[in-house]
Design a protein around this motif. Structure first.
Motif: not given
Length: 446
Positions: A4-16, A341-355
């Motif tokens: 069950v996922i509450v909240g359809d924001g960026k992290v929630g949508a990535t998980l879904v 080729d802008i260098g390193a890219v960070i995506n906080k949604k993927k990081i949160a989903a990993s945990y």
């Protein structure tokens, strides 16, 4: 698995998206009817419109039989309350997203005293990832395993690099270093290479080894750079604050933050006395030059706009900054960022989903990371007695294509894995695999 996922924001949508593709039974709860309908129409999930902290609504969603309950609304307090209700109703694991910096020091309390399985703060976790990259400026990205004994770094092979046109089996004989190339990204393809694979200019390689070995390897390649000192950050939001705070606490850095909101600048000056805070437009070339961008070791773009961050890093690279990092929140833009080729890219949604994702695994998993550019995952498994992977030498285990063992830690010592290596109980094994294969890999560790 019932989730069950509450909240359809960026992290929630990535998980879904991730979980529905694996065939889990997912129920989404959100106050916004349009968001719920969009999620139901896009993925094989059920949706309920309403308050995720409502006990009756949670029971309707099946929280009493759920293995995982995730609260990722925009309200930290609602997330905590929702998890408390779900735990009381019978959810096995509960995870709350808590982002407010005022709660940062209370996260252990939320987890332990309130019985939450995990508390995630996407901005804080992303800032930690950026700080690691800044401490190892040669790498595009870096992941650390087993308390820093083994690193996984992403390097780009430019024209003139000694690795160009070299076969992987020749690396050890040429440079006398025990490193393992786990994966190669060539244009849009991710390859788990064999020993006869030949590297080309433009390839991005993922290499595992202890930190000291990697430093030695880079020195022999003549690409080693000393630690960054002068760092410019544009965007003083939560992520910018967390990053600057960590760097200030570490010491040895000259931090400059450019933020276009005057009230936010005043707040940052109060809470970050060790950083220089400038009120201005961090995307304006004149402002950047006035603040000495051409003399910076690193440039980090952390505004709320992905396009702004990408363009700002492009501008910084053209002005001669070697290390550039952008937070790209829109997953659809990650491929474009890579091609530029802008260098390193960070995506906080993927990081949160990993945990969060590691709680869904039955094996004893220490760490799971979704790699932003490579469309690949890397995980650290603690080997249980009798696990399938201990039954034979690595070459005879029959790991599926798209999977490789990138590192082994035994008795706190990093060991290079070969085909003849036998994995033992209590070993820590770092596994690199193509995206979506973690559940397949898990079967070898249970």
């Amino acid at each position: 698995m019932n989730i069950v996922i509450v909240g359809d924001g960026k992290v929630g949508a990535t998980l879904v998206e991730h979980l529905s593709m694996e065939g889990h039974n997912v129920v989404v709860i959100d106050r916004d009817q349009k968001k719920v309908e969009q999620m139901v129409n896009s993925y094989d999930v059920m949706g309920i419109c309403g308050n995720g902290a409502n006990c009756e609504l949670q029971l309707e969603a099946g929280v009493d039989t759920s293995e995982l309950f995730v609260a990722a609304t925009s309200s930290d307090e609602l997330n905590i309350l929702s998890c408390l209700m779900a735990k009381k109703a019978g959810a096995k694991h509960t995870i709350a997203r808590v982002r407010n910096p005022d709660y940062l020091n209370q996260l252990p309390f939320f987890k332990d005293a309130l019985g939450l399985s995990m508390v995630v703060n996407p901005e804080y976790d992303a800032a930690n990832e950026i700080a690691k990259v800044l401490r190892f400026p040669n790498a595009i990205n870096i992941e650390t395993f087993y308390r820093g004994l083994v690193d996984l770094v992403e390097l780009r092979i430019d024209e003139g690099n000694p690795l160009c046109n070299m076969q992987l089996t020749d690396i050890f004989n040429t440079f006398d270093v025990k490193i393992l190339v786990c994966a190669v990204q060539r244009k849009n393809e991710v390859i788990i290479p064999r020993g006869d694979f030949v590297l080309k200019s433009g390839d991005k390689i993922h290499v595992t080894a202890p930190r000291g070995v990697l430093v030695s390897f880079m020195k022999k390649l003549k690409i080693y750079k000393h630690r960054t000192r002068d760092i410019m950050i544009i965007g003083g939001g939560k992520m910018g604050y967390y990053l600057a705070r960590q760097l200030c606490e570490t010491g040895g850095y000259n931090i400059k933050i450019i933020e276009n909101d005057l009230e936010r600048c005043e707040k940052l000056c109060e809470v970050l006395p060790g950083a220089d805070v400038i009120h201005g437009d961090g995307t304006d070339r004149a402002t950047l030059l006035e603040q000495g961008l051409d003399n910076q070791d690193a440039f980090v773009a952390l505004t709320d706009n992905s396009e702004t961050n990408i363009l700002a890093c492009l501008a910084a690279k053209r002005m001669g900054v070697v290390k550039t990092i952008a937070e790209v929140g829109n997953i659809g833009y990650i491929g474009m960022a890579e091609s530029l080729d802008i260098g390193a890219v960070i995506n906080k949604k993927k990081i949160a989903a990993s945990y969060i994702y590691q709680l869904l695994l039955d094996a004893d998993v220490e760490n799971v990371k979704c790699l932003t550019f490579a469309n690949a995952d890397v995980a650290e498994f603690n080997v249980r007695p009798g696990a399938r992977i201990t039954k034979s030498a690595v070459k005879d285990i029959m790991l599926p294509r798209g999977v490789t063992i990138g590192g082994l830690i035994r008795n706190k010592e990093a060991i290079l894995v070969t085909g003849n290596t036998r994995i033992e109980a209590d070993d820590h094994v770092v596994v690199f695999c193509l995206e979506g294969m973690i559940k397949t890999v898990e079967k070898f560790f249970i």
